[in-house]
Write an enzyme that holds these catalytic residues in place. Structure first.
Site, PDB file in Angstrom:
ATOM      1  N   LYS A  22       0.871  -1.236  -0.039  1.00 23.79           N
ATOM      2  CA  LYS A  22       0.052   0.152   0.045  1.00 23.79           C
ATOM      3  C   LYS A  22       0.849   1.280   0.085  1.00 23.79           C
ATOM      4  CE  LYS A  22      -1.812   1.816   4.079  1.00 23.79           C
ATOM      5  NZ  LYS A  22      -1.623   3.278   4.427  1.00 23.79           N
ATOM      6  N   ASN A  23       1.920   1.422   1.016  1.00 20.72           N
ATOM      7  CA  ASN A  23       2.568   2.514   1.036  1.00 20.72           C
ATOM      8  C   ASN A  23       3.848   3.007   0.256  1.00 20.72           C
ATOM      9  OD1 ASN A  23       0.993   3.045   3.326  1.00 20.72           O
ATOM     10  ND2 ASN A  23       2.443   2.243   4.823  1.00 20.72           N
ATOM     11  N   CYS A 118      -5.055   7.992   9.462  1.00 18.30           N
ATOM     12  CA  CYS A 118      -5.174   7.407  10.650  1.00 18.30           C
ATOM     13  C   CYS A 118      -4.907   8.292  11.937  1.00 18.30           C
ATOM     14  CB  CYS A 118      -4.172   5.896  10.947  1.00 18.30           C
ATOM     15  SG  CYS A 118      -4.600   4.695   9.772  1.00 18.30           S
ATOM     16  N   ARG A 123       0.688  14.139  13.667  1.00 18.16           N
ATOM     17  CA  ARG A 123       1.101  13.961  12.285  1.00 18.16           C
ATOM     18  C   ARG A 123       1.339  15.449  11.579  1.00 18.16           C
ATOM     19  NH1 ARG A 123      -1.929   8.715  10.029  1.00 18.16           N
ATOM     20  NH2 ARG A 123       0.207   8.610   9.082  1.00 18.16           N
ATOM     21  N   ASP A 305       3.757  -0.051  12.179  1.00 21.78           N
ATOM     22  CA  ASP A 305       2.369  -0.646  11.703  1.00 21.78           C
ATOM     23  C   ASP A 305       2.076  -1.954  12.134  1.00 21.78           C
ATOM     24  OD1 ASP A 305       2.696   1.105   8.525  1.00 21.78           O
ATOM     25  OD2 ASP A 305       2.171   1.760  10.517  1.00 21.78           O
ATOM     26  N   ARG A 397      -9.140   0.027   4.128  1.00 22.60           N
ATOM     27  CA  ARG A 397      -8.070   1.242   3.767  1.00 22.60           C
ATOM     28  C   ARG A 397      -7.002   0.503   3.034  1.00 22.60           C
ATOM     29  NH1 ARG A 397      -6.354   5.592   7.073  1.00 22.60           N
ATOM     30  NH2 ARG A 397      -4.910   5.822   5.196  1.00 22.60           N
TER      31      ARG A 397
END
Ligand code: EPZ
Length: 418
Positions: A22-23, A118, A123, A305, A397
């Site tokens: 995903k990232n 999230c 952040r 994560d 997601r």
């Protein structure tokens, strides 16, 4: 509202094939706007964040066709868009902010909504802004993020904290800047390397990705290319930990074992058997799980994560385990949900202390963020009784068909619409 219903207590056995990270994919898609050309990108995960990104790029004028896990993208005509038009998708994920670096690199200016993502901490994006300013950007943060640069010029940028996002965003903004950009204290995650590899295939000159110092020598133009996204080490680690949680036997395939060294080491420390192959890892659970201590760190340390799935496993260890979350300041919200199921956990500032072994009992629980949601599924798979998990939008997601995959491993799991 959809829910996942799990009748827990079954040992999971079988194989899982891991798809693209995903990232990495969420940095590669925006990187395509740095060229006016055609791309074929394979191993794209079928997850909500990707769907949102495709929607944003289409609204900007990109032509995108999905063929299974392959995307055909044409960024020749990326034209005008309004912040309002892309606001809905942009605010649902963090990675929309990669369009700052990509569009700055393409047009010398950009305006975007502030990103979402999230709720695991404040952040801030100060390091991104520091990077863009060093490259010659003038930044206006009133209501949205506006950046304008007459000419992007290479610069030396020291990252006060190791930041995956800021490292990637500065790479994107600097590949067409004039001269040399040096990113010091850069993030080294596999997805940072994957995005650098993609940029180099587009004709960029990025060296040192995967080390603390990344050097980008600006080039005039970039072009299209064909690429396949690196496997997702976070989803892979989730299924590895699931084998430990359910005392099962799972072969996780299509991975790069080196990317999972910290997880494999911790599972072995807990007495769980881990067998590494060239592109797969087998994890065999045990009844006698030993406690351990985890501190989350930037790669190659233990990934933040996976601290939430690891927390579920620690509930079953014979003794006291701890997790020190050193990356985000609010990533223990899942502990309340585990306590509802009977877990014995104390959180004090950025450290959680797990006293095991404990039985987890079925409950109605919520996914509080993406990786916490995956942890809730693992808890439900281990708990006696019928667990119901809500707020699935977080899980969707980042995890492709999570209930189908666990069902294929023998879990009694289904998704129901209320
Ligand atoms: C990326 O988030 C990932 N998201 C996160 O994964 C992951 O948890 C995180 O990296 C760490 O590995 C994506 O790649 C889309 P950071 P990012 O910048 O880039 C602070 C998931 O589950 N910081 O490395 O936002 C920040 O607050 C998601 O897939 C600043 O202070 O993470 C944090 O404490 C969740 N200023 C630390 O640095 C900045 O300008 C690391 O954040 C930027 C970051």
């Amino acid at each position: 509202m959809e829910k996942i219903i799990i009748n827990g207590g079954k040992s999971l056995k079988g194989e899982v094939i891991i798809t693209g990270a995903k990232n990495a994919a969420l940095g590669i898609l925006p990187a395509t706007v740095l060229a006016k050309d055609k791309f074929i990108i394979e191993n794209i995960p079928d997850i909500q964040d990707i769907k949102n990104y495709i929607s944003i790029l289409k609204k900007m004028g990109a032509k995108i066709r999905k063929e299974g896990n392959k995307l055909r993208i044409d960024t020749t005509n990326i034209g005008g868009y309004t912040v309002e038009e892309i606001c809905e998708e942009s605010t649902k994920m963090r990675a929309s902010y990669y369009l700052l670096g990509a569009l700055l690199g393409r047009n010398g200016e950009v305006e975007l909504p502030l990103p979402g993502g999230c709720d695991i901490g404040a952040r801030p994006i100060d390091l991104h802004i520091k990077g863009f300013a060093a490259l010659g950007g003038e930044i206006d943060l009133k209501g949205s993020i506006k950046i304008k640069a007459n000419k992007l010029k290479g610069a030396n940028i020291y990252m006060d904290m190791v930041s995956v996002g800021a490292t990637i965003n500065v790479m994107l903004a600097s590949v067409k800047a004039e001269g040399l950009t040096v990113i010091e204290n850069a993030a080294k995650e596999p997805h940072v390397v994957d995005i650098a590899n993609f940029l180099n295939l587009m004709g960029a000159d990025v060296k040192g990705a995967g080390t603390d110092v990344i050097k980008v020598r600006g080039v005039k133009e970039l072009h299209g290319c064909e690429y396949s996204v690196v496997p997702d080490q976070i989803t892979a680690g989730t299924y590895m930990i699931a084998a430990g949680v359910t005392k099962g036997n799972i072969l996780v395939k299509n991975i790069i074992p080196k990317h999972l060294e910290s997880i494999s080491a911790k599972l072995k420390e807990m007495g769980i058997e881990v067998i590494e192959y060239d592109d797969a890892i087998r994890v065999i659970g045990t009844d006698d799980i030993k406690p351990c201590n985890v501190k989350t760190l930037p790669y190659p340390g233990f990934p933040t994560d996976l601290q939430q799935p690891m927390g579920v496993l620690m509930c079953f260890a014979n003794g006291v385990s701890t997790i020190r979350e050193s990356i985000f300041e609010n990533r223990f919200r899942y502990v309340n949900e585990l306590q509802k199921m009977g877990a014995s956990i104390q959180v004090n500032a950025n450290t959680a202390v797990f006293t095991g072994p404990c039985k987890l009992y079925a409950a109605q629980i919520n996914a509080t963020d993406l990786r916490a949601g995956a942890a809730m599924v693992l808890a439900g798979l281990a708990a006696e009784g019928t667990t119901q998990i809500s707020e699935l939008k977080h899980i969707d997601r980042g995890y492709e068909n999570i209930e189908e995959i666990f069902k294929s491993l023998g879990a009694d799991i289904k998704r129901v619409k209320n």
